[in-house]
Structures are given as C-alpha cells and as structure tokens.
Write a protein that holds these residues in place. Structure first.
Motif, mmCIF file in Angstrom:
data_model
loop_
_atom_site.group_PDB
_atom_site.id
_atom_site.type_symbol
_atom_site.label_atom_id
_atom_site.label_comp_id
_atom_site.label_asym_id
_atom_site.label_seq_id
_atom_site.Cartn_x
_atom_site.Cartn_y
_atom_site.Cartn_z
ATOM 1 N N THR A 107 -9.203 2.389 -4.622
ATOM 2 C CA THR A 107 -9.234 2.372 -3.162
ATOM 3 C C THR A 107 -10.735 2.468 -2.941
ATOM 4 O O THR A 107 -11.246 1.920 -1.911
ATOM 5 C CB THR A 107 -8.500 3.560 -2.706
ATOM 6 O OG1 THR A 107 -7.277 3.643 -3.071
ATOM 7 C CG2 THR A 107 -8.548 3.628 -1.174
ATOM 8 N N TYR B 236 -1.938 7.531 3.559
ATOM 9 C CA TYR B 236 -0.349 7.687 3.075
ATOM 10 C C TYR B 236 -0.489 8.834 2.254
ATOM 11 O O TYR B 236 0.660 9.615 2.294
ATOM 12 C CB TYR B 236 0.093 6.437 2.496
ATOM 13 C CG TYR B 236 -0.195 5.100 3.628
ATOM 14 C CD1 TYR B 236 0.101 5.487 4.946
ATOM 15 C CD2 TYR B 236 -0.114 3.960 3.120
ATOM 16 C CE1 TYR B 236 0.062 4.401 5.796
ATOM 17 C CE2 TYR B 236 -0.165 2.940 3.955
ATOM 18 C CZ TYR B 236 -0.021 3.109 5.302
ATOM 19 O OH TYR B 236 -0.187 2.064 5.965
ATOM 20 N N ARG B 237 -1.269 8.925 1.186
ATOM 21 C CA ARG B 237 -1.130 9.810 0.003
ATOM 22 C C ARG B 237 -1.151 11.350 0.787
ATOM 23 O O ARG B 237 -0.368 12.326 0.321
ATOM 24 C CB ARG B 237 -2.246 9.698 -0.573
ATOM 25 C CG ARG B 237 -2.318 10.600 -2.026
ATOM 26 C CD ARG B 237 -3.559 10.263 -2.897
ATOM 27 N NE ARG B 237 -3.796 11.296 -4.026
ATOM 28 C CZ ARG B 237 -4.246 12.342 -3.753
ATOM 29 N NH1 ARG B 237 -5.081 12.738 -2.725
ATOM 30 N NH2 ARG B 237 -4.454 13.447 -4.922
ATOM 31 N N ALA C 104 1.040 4.030 -2.837
ATOM 32 C CA ALA C 104 0.518 5.343 -2.557
ATOM 33 C C ALA C 104 1.601 6.239 -2.907
ATOM 34 O O ALA C 104 1.422 7.262 -3.680
ATOM 35 C CB ALA C 104 0.114 5.329 -0.922
ATOM 36 N N ILE D 97 -5.565 4.824 -8.612
ATOM 37 C CA ILE D 97 -5.267 4.332 -7.456
ATOM 38 C C ILE D 97 -6.315 4.709 -6.556
ATOM 39 O O ILE D 97 -6.929 4.313 -5.764
ATOM 40 C CB ILE D 97 -3.776 4.757 -7.031
ATOM 41 C CG1 ILE D 97 -2.675 3.795 -7.736
ATOM 42 C CG2 ILE D 97 -3.722 4.463 -5.517
ATOM 43 C CD1 ILE D 97 -1.575 4.526 -7.549
ATOM 44 N N PHE E 216 -5.051 -1.914 -1.621
ATOM 45 C CA PHE E 216 -5.555 -0.607 -2.169
ATOM 46 C C PHE E 216 -6.745 -0.409 -0.868
ATOM 47 O O PHE E 216 -7.877 0.022 -1.025
ATOM 48 C CB PHE E 216 -6.734 -0.630 -3.451
ATOM 49 C CG PHE E 216 -5.619 -0.812 -4.633
ATOM 50 C CD1 PHE E 216 -4.955 0.251 -5.138
ATOM 51 C CD2 PHE E 216 -5.608 -2.049 -5.216
ATOM 52 C CE1 PHE E 216 -4.260 0.117 -6.192
ATOM 53 C CE2 PHE E 216 -4.793 -2.187 -6.238
ATOM 54 C CZ PHE E 216 -4.139 -1.117 -6.713
ATOM 55 N N ALA F 91 -4.448 3.660 2.037
ATOM 56 C CA ALA F 91 -3.562 4.240 0.940
ATOM 57 C C ALA F 91 -3.966 5.687 0.957
ATOM 58 O O ALA F 91 -3.131 6.601 0.557
ATOM 59 C CB ALA F 91 -4.198 3.627 -0.389
ATOM 60 N N LYS F 92 -5.207 6.277 1.467
ATOM 61 C CA LYS F 92 -5.667 7.737 1.291
ATOM 62 C C LYS F 92 -4.897 8.175 2.495
ATOM 63 O O LYS F 92 -4.183 9.462 2.187
ATOM 64 C CB LYS F 92 -7.078 7.786 1.471
ATOM 65 C CG LYS F 92 -7.916 7.125 0.449
ATOM 66 C CD LYS F 92 -9.057 7.974 0.144
ATOM 67 C CE LYS F 92 -9.712 7.615 -1.189
ATOM 68 N NZ LYS F 92 -10.581 8.771 -1.837
ATOM 69 N N THR G 152 0.843 -0.958 -0.020
ATOM 70 C CA THR G 152 -0.109 -0.234 -0.009
ATOM 71 C C THR G 152 0.639 1.173 0.054
ATOM 72 O O THR G 152 0.630 2.168 -0.808
ATOM 73 C CB THR G 152 -0.974 -0.093 1.295
ATOM 74 O OG1 THR G 152 -1.623 -1.447 1.317
ATOM 75 C CG2 THR G 152 -2.046 1.010 1.413
#
Lengths: 372, 442
Positions: free
Chosen positions: B276, B319-320, B258, B272, B312, B316-317, B254
């Motif tokens: 997710t 980390y982004r 990300a 991505i 996903f 992931a959000k 992940t």
C-alpha cells in the motif's frame, strides 16, 4: 520544548532525553522504510515506463528509419552505391544504439537506471529539451517546477486556510443559512477542476473576454517586473478559481463535520459551561486535539501539489510538471518520465517523513509506539 | 436485513437523496432505452462516421437552442426525385428526362452547404446530366453538366468556378437577393432542374438535392456531420458501466484484501501494508497516460489498470484500522469455535460488518471514475471506437468549439457529466449521514 512541561513526566531533563531518543529511533525506522518504498516505487515506474522493453523496440525502429532517411537525403552521400550506403546506415545505427545503451539487455539497464535515479542523476532526455536548450532532465524539470509550485501552491494554500477558517466559523453557526448553502453545494465537488476550467474559460475568456484563456504570461513577456507579475497573476486567476470551485465546498463541509464532532466532546461542553470565550474554546479545546488530522491533510495537500495536475495544466496550457509529463509520454521520452516520477517519489517520501516527525512531536502516543 | 431496510427507509427524509436517486434512475433508464434502441455494433459503426451521415449538416446547433434564441436558422431540406414530376421524352437510342426539384426556402439564414446526390442504374453507357438553378424572381443560373457515374455527387458548395461567377460562396450566392451589398436571403420557391440524357431504354436515375441547414435534432452535429445525440445517449451506459465496475472492483478487492490481512496478520499483513505504501508513490494518472500512449487506449484495459492500481490504495489502511477491533469481538470467536473456515470468517463476518460505512464512499467513488474516463478522453486517450462524453469534449476541444462559438458541443456532454456526478454525490452524502453513526448524532 513544550512537551517536557507536561506534568505527567516527572523530571524535565530525563523526559526530554527519553523523548529525543524515541524520536531518533522513530525517525531512523521511518527513513529506512521510506527509502525502501521509494526504491521499489521507482523501479516499478521504470518497468512500466519501459513496458518491459517494448519501448526499446519501438525506438530501434524509429532510430533506423530516421538515420536511413537522413543518409538518403544527404547530397554528399549520393555517390555511394547501395551496399556502402547500407553499411553507413548500419554503422550510424550502431553508434546511436550504443549512445542510448540499447545494446545491453533491459534488465541490466533497468538497474543502472534505478541506481542513477536514486542518486538523482537523471541523465539526458532523448527527444525533449528545456526552453533554454538544455537536454539535461533535471534542467527540464527544474524549469517546470516553479510554474507548478506557483499555481498549485497558491490555490492549495488558499483552499486550505479558507476552508479551515470558514469551517470553524460554520461549526459555531451550525444550522445557519451559510451552513445550509455549504451542505447543498458540497456535492458539486464531484467534478474535477479542469471541468470547471472549461466553463470558466467559456465565461471569462470568450463570453466576457476579461481574462486570458491559457498560458502563464502574455506573449511577448512584458519587460519590467511589475507588469510581468501582473500578467502572471491575470493568467493564474482562472486556474486558481477552477481549483477553488471544485474543492472549496467539499473541503469546508468535511472540516465542518470534523469540527462539529469534536466540539460535541464533553471537555468542550465543560469549557463552555465555565463561560470561556468562544475564541479560546476554538483554539485550546477544538483545534489542539484535532491538530494531528489538520496537519495530515495539510501535508497531503502539499503532496498533491508536487505532482501538479496533468489535465488542469493542459486545459489552461500552464507550462508546469503535468504538461511536461504529458509531453514526455507523447515523445516516449523515458528518462523524462522516470525523472519526474523520481522527483515526485522523493518529494512524497520527504513529506511523509516530515509528517511522521511532526506527528511524533504533536502526539506522544506515536512517539512511544502505542498503537491506537 | 432489517438494519439495511431501516437505513434505506430513512433516506426519504433527505430531499437531496431523493433528487440524487431520481437523477440516477433517469440515467439508468436512459441507458437501458439507448442500449435497446441502438444496438452496440450499430452505434460503433455509425460513430465511425462516413457515408451514413452524408445527409447531415456540419456543426449544426440543436433545433431547440435556435428556437430559444428566437432565431430562424434553416433546417436541412432533402428533395428527392421520387416526388418530382418527371417529364420523359423518348428518342431513338435513349430517353431525355427533365426532373424539377422544388423547395420552399423562407429561413432567415443561408444554408451551410448544398449537395446533389445522383444514382443511376441499369445502364451500359453513362448518362449525361445538366443542371439549372431557377430562383423565385425568375433568374436562371446554369450550373454546368457532366457525365454521371453510378453513385455520383455534385458538390455545389465546392464548385470554384461557380463561386467565382457568383462572387460569393455558392450556397450563399444561389439564394441571395441580387444586387445588394451584404447578402440577404431571397425567400420563395427555388427549383433545381436536372436535364438528363439516358442512352438506354431501361436506365433509371434518381436524384436527391440536400440543402444543408444550420440546425439539427436535439443535440446538433459535429465536424464530421455525426449526430451528437448518438454519443450523448451511448455515453450514458458507458459512463455508468465504467464508473460502477471501477468502483466495485477497487472497493471490494481492497476490502477483501484488507480483511484477509487483518485476519491472518503477521507477514501477510505486513506485505499488504508495504504494498500500500509503495502504491502511494505510483502516480495513477501518469501511469494511465503511459499505458494509453504505449499500449492501447481500450476502455477495458484502462479499467483493468485502474482496478489493479486501486487494489492496494490508501483506503486499505482505513479499512484495516476499522477491522482490527472487530477481529477481537466475541462473535468472531464464536464463529471460530463452531469451526468456520478462514474464508467464511473473512467474507461472512468481517467484510459485511464494515459495509455500511463503505456504502457512501462507494457511491461517491462512482462519479470520480466517470470523470476519470472523461479526463482520459479529454487528454486524447479515449477509447478509439466507443462514443463517450469525454470523446465529444475532446473533439470539441480539438476543433476549438469555444472559439468558434459552438457552445452546445461543449455544454451538452459537460452537463451530462455534471448531472451524473451530482446525482451520485447527492445520494452519497445522504447515505453518509444515514450510515455514519457519528454524523447522525449532530
């Protein structure tokens, strides 16, 4: 609307109109995105539930063996010779295959499944039926949904409000004895609710038999409403307690940390210095800026409520959606599996949409599209 | 490096972290010892059940538990004919053997079962055996006789004729004081005399009398006579391996994905993000249950599906959001200026930057996966051959262990699960305080 009273917006009517327009735009954008999301999610579920057609092969074999057994066991067909009998079996198998649409290629069927699922036309179950005897998938699901909502609604609401209020209190009494106890107990939430359920059943149903070990209501169900409610409440006590035990401490701990971080902001210190009462500081200076995360976690809690919990429901033999999904998977009943996932996906998408709109109302930055 | 060692050194100030680490070290040590002491193949082979366990009692509770309760429940007694004083009389065309099998019985409860295992070798004609039971007070109870095959067993407890004759279960009636209303153990020296006639000079016969107890070993036994200790021991490395692999697999993939999305941006990032969101709709547990029932319940397949669905995941959000500001920082521009490749920037500059924040999540994720494996096993979707904690729980549930008061059967695996969860959670919480700068301020 409260927001239009914001002094930074010059004219009342103009600001309101702009806000409405932005909100509408945001809502439309999100609806399109969410519909696409549900579409793909449901299609993936259909593919997985059918395992790319593997389930169909299993079902063909099953249909054939069932029909040939039925024909062989039927005394009225005893006079037929083997060729005739085989013909009869073949004819019946063909009929059954046609009834279940198994003669069409899987790809085509998957799209018709998807189309019907999106229209919430969930079709008929293959093996299972509701307690009233209906084969309609939506009847089966509707029958189970209230049980899940009752149990998980009660437990989650209890956990949510209890933890937020306790956390607020703890953030005021930072470092107190209670605070330490919560910190020490927070790691116990590593275990899921069903795990505590086993212990609770052991303690309160067997060692100290005061509460029932499973089910939703006494068998046979009591006649009058009052006793019925009482019986349901008694059956709910252990699962709710299990969920409470497994989530309450981590929930209080994380809220407490969250509120502590926010109550060390400068404007809170300022409010304290002004000598405002602590209730007002909590409501105006701590809770209001943290409203967005609080709402998010409330919504996430609602989402987790829709799906129920397979294992907790199984442990307590609770007749909810989780048990239904497990039974449907055991029966290889594709329409029921897909049906429950579709319902779940719709409810999830709806919750996310509501969340987005509420965000837009609460947080102006979301509304005007400023990335944080 | 300095940063890491400093942070880790800070951990010593948290007693909970030290306790957590102690628990984890114990579990890891236990795993290593187990894997060395009982090889993998042997463990699987034994856990399949069958003849290996024939000398073990069914559903026996742990010895120490019985001691703790102050009970004096019987242990399993195995009396072999090797130690018995065999009398042999030769006659033309064969031999007559008289094998007395003595044992002293002074426990407060009756045994759970009695079996006699017979082995006869080097014969052309099957020997004949007759059994007599001698009680301490001098009674003699004939138990019948029959021809015995090369590998034979007399199941005394399942001898219906004997049960009717005694008026109660054979393993109770044979050891009970005569003429009492409720059966009472008559303690003293019992003897089972085996009179065998062998029709060959060279023929030999060995007998093993097993008086099954009601307690066994450190962990007790299950309904298939298997020693639970085996599953409890082997469950440790399996649980740790599953938890660790799943946690590493999901977090690292992940994170890298990300980071790639953040670095390349544009369409890849959008894809991505959408993936997710779709993944959020797919419910993990129902899919795992589906895969388990339709395909196979192999633990490695489950691991694969968990990792695949975890790639996903919603984190992931997160980390982004953390990586986006880092992308613009000057040291990344410097790396670009000296000509670092994309993969180098992602793996060497972006990912390590948020690793500290990740460590606590990672540690608390391990027990979540350990419990996931147990959950699947409790649903009856455990690996078909591996002995795991969850499968012990599942067996216990299927055999209604709680209803039958076999509490040890549920409590031992549950406590081990709890201990694992607690160990990692304690460490994770302390790490969270050390590595999360916002938490350290307060």
């Amino acid at each position: 609307m409260k927001l239009s009273q914001n002094p930074s917006i010059p004219k009342k009517a103009e600001g309101l109109l702009r806000d409405l327009k932005l909100m509408l735009l945001l809502t439309c954008k999100r609806i399109i995105a969410l519909v696409l999301m549900v579409l793909i999610g449901v299609y993936l579920t259909i593919l997985i539930a059918n395992m790319g057609g593997r389930v169909d092969e299993l079902r063909l074999v099953q249909i054939r063996s069932e029909i040939s057994e039925a024909v062989r066991g039927d005394l009225s067909f005893r006079e037929l010779d083997s060729a005739e009998r085989n013909q009869l079996i073949q004819r019946r198998v063909d009929l059954e295959v046609q009834r279940l649409n198994l003669d069409r290629p899987f790809l085509l069927r998957s799209f018709s499944y998807l189309y019907r699922a999106m229209r919430l036309d969930l079709g008929r179950a293959e093996q299972m039926h509701s307690d009233k005897g209906s084969r309609e998938v939506h009847a089966i699901i509707l029958e189970r949904l209230p049980a899940t909502l009752l149990l998980f609604g009660t437990a989650n609401l209890l956990i949510f409000f209890l933890s937020v209020y306790t956390a607020l209190w703890l953030s005021r009494h930072y470092g107190s004895f209670m605070d330490r106890i919560v910190i020490v107990l927070a790691p116990t939430s590593a275990a899921p609710a069903w795990f505590y359920g086993i212990f609770l059943i052991l303690c309160f149903a067997f060692l100290l038999p005061i509460l029932p070990a499973g089910g939703m209501v006494r068998a046979p169900p009591p006649e009058d409403n009052w006793n019925y409610t009482l019986s349901v409440l008694k059956h709910m006590a252990l699962p709710v307690m299990a969920m409470l035990l497994s989530q309450i401490f981590i929930s209080i701990y994380s809220w407490r940390t969250f509120f502590l971080i926010h109550s060390s902001e400068d404007y809170v210190e300022m409010a304290r210095a002004k000598g405002l009462p602590s209730r007002m500081i909590e409501r105006r200076y701590i809770l209001r800026p943290t409203l967005a995360p609080v709402i998010t976690s409330f919504m996430l809690m609602l989402i987790s409520m829709w799906s129920g919990a397979i294992i907790l429901e199984r442990t307590f033999s609770w007749p909810g959606l989780g048990t239904l999904i497990f039974q449907a998977i055991g029966h290889h009943d594709t329409p029921v599996i897909i049906g429950s996932v579709v319902i779940f996906a719709y409810l999830l998408a709806f919750s996310i949409l509501v969340l987005d709109i509420v965000y837009g109302i609460v947080d102006p930055r979301v509304r005007i599209g400023v990335s944080r | 490096m300095r940063y890491w060692s400093e942070r880790l050194w800070e951990l010593r100030r948290y007693p909970s972290a030290l306790l957590g680490m102690a628990i984890i070290f114990c579990l890891v040590g236990l795993s290593i010892v187990t894997v060395i002491a009982i090889p993998y193949d042997e463990a699987l082979d034994r856990w399949r059940g069958g003849d290996y366990w024939r000398m073990h009692p069914r559903n026996a509770e742990p010895v120490w538990l019985n001691r703790l309760k102050g009970g004096n429940k019987p242990k399993t007694l195995i009396i072999s004919s090797h130690d018995a004083e065999t009398k042999s009389v030769t006659f033309s065309g064969g031999r007559r053997l008289r094998i007395p099998l003595h044992f002293d019985y002074d426990f407060s409860a009756f045994p759970s079962e009695i079996n006699l295992f017979l082995k006869s070798e080097k014969h052309t004609r099957e020997p004949f055996a007759r059994l007599t039971w001698h009680t301490p007070d001098g009674r003699e109870i004939p138990l019948g006789g029959r021809r015995i095959t090369a590998n034979d067993r007399f199941s005394l407890s399942q001898d219906w004729a004997l049960e009717r004759r005694l008026g109660q279960l054979p393993h109770v009636g044979l050891l009970a004081r005569p003429d009492t209303d409720s059966p009472e153990v008559l303690s003293g020296r019992y003897t089972l005399v085996l009179d065998a006639v062998l029709f060959d000079e060279a023929a030999e016969i060995t007998a093993e009398l097993v008086v099954y107890g009601r307690v066994h070993g450190l962990a007790g036994t299950d309904h298939q006579r298997r020693d639970l200790l085996l599953a409890l021991l082997w469950g440790t490395p399996i649980a740790l391996a599953f938890g660790l692999l799943a946690a590493v697999g999901t977090t690292l993939t992940t994170l890298v994905i990300a980071a790639a999305g953040v670095w390349f941006g544009g369409r890849l990032d959008a894809t991505i993000q959408r993936l997710t969101e779709i993944n959020m709709i797919l419910p993990l547990l129902p899919i795992l249950v589906m895969v388990g029932t339709l395909y196979s319940t192999s633990i490695w397949l489950m691991l694969g599906v968990v990792v695949l669905l975890g790639i996903f995941s919603a984190s992931a959000k997160m980390y982004r959001a953390m990586l986006l500001p880092i992308r613009e920082s000057p040291y990344i521009q410097a790396a670009q200026a000296y000509g670092a490749s994309d993969s180098r920037i992602i793996l060497h500059y972006l990912v390590p930057r948020i690793l500290p924040v990740l460590i606590p999540t990672f540690v608390t994720l391990i027990p979540a996966f350990v419990f996931l494996e147990a959950s699947l096993a409790v649903l009856g979707l455990g690996d078909p051959v591996l002995p795991t904690w969850g499968k012990v729980l599942n067996d216990a549930q299927n055999e209604s262990a709680l209803y039958n008061h076999y509490y040890y059967w549920v409590l031992a695996p549950a406590l081990l699960l709890m201990l694992t969860g607690l160990g990692f959670a304690l460490l994770g919480f302390a790490l969270d305080r050390v590595f999360n700068p916002r938490l350290r301020r307060i």
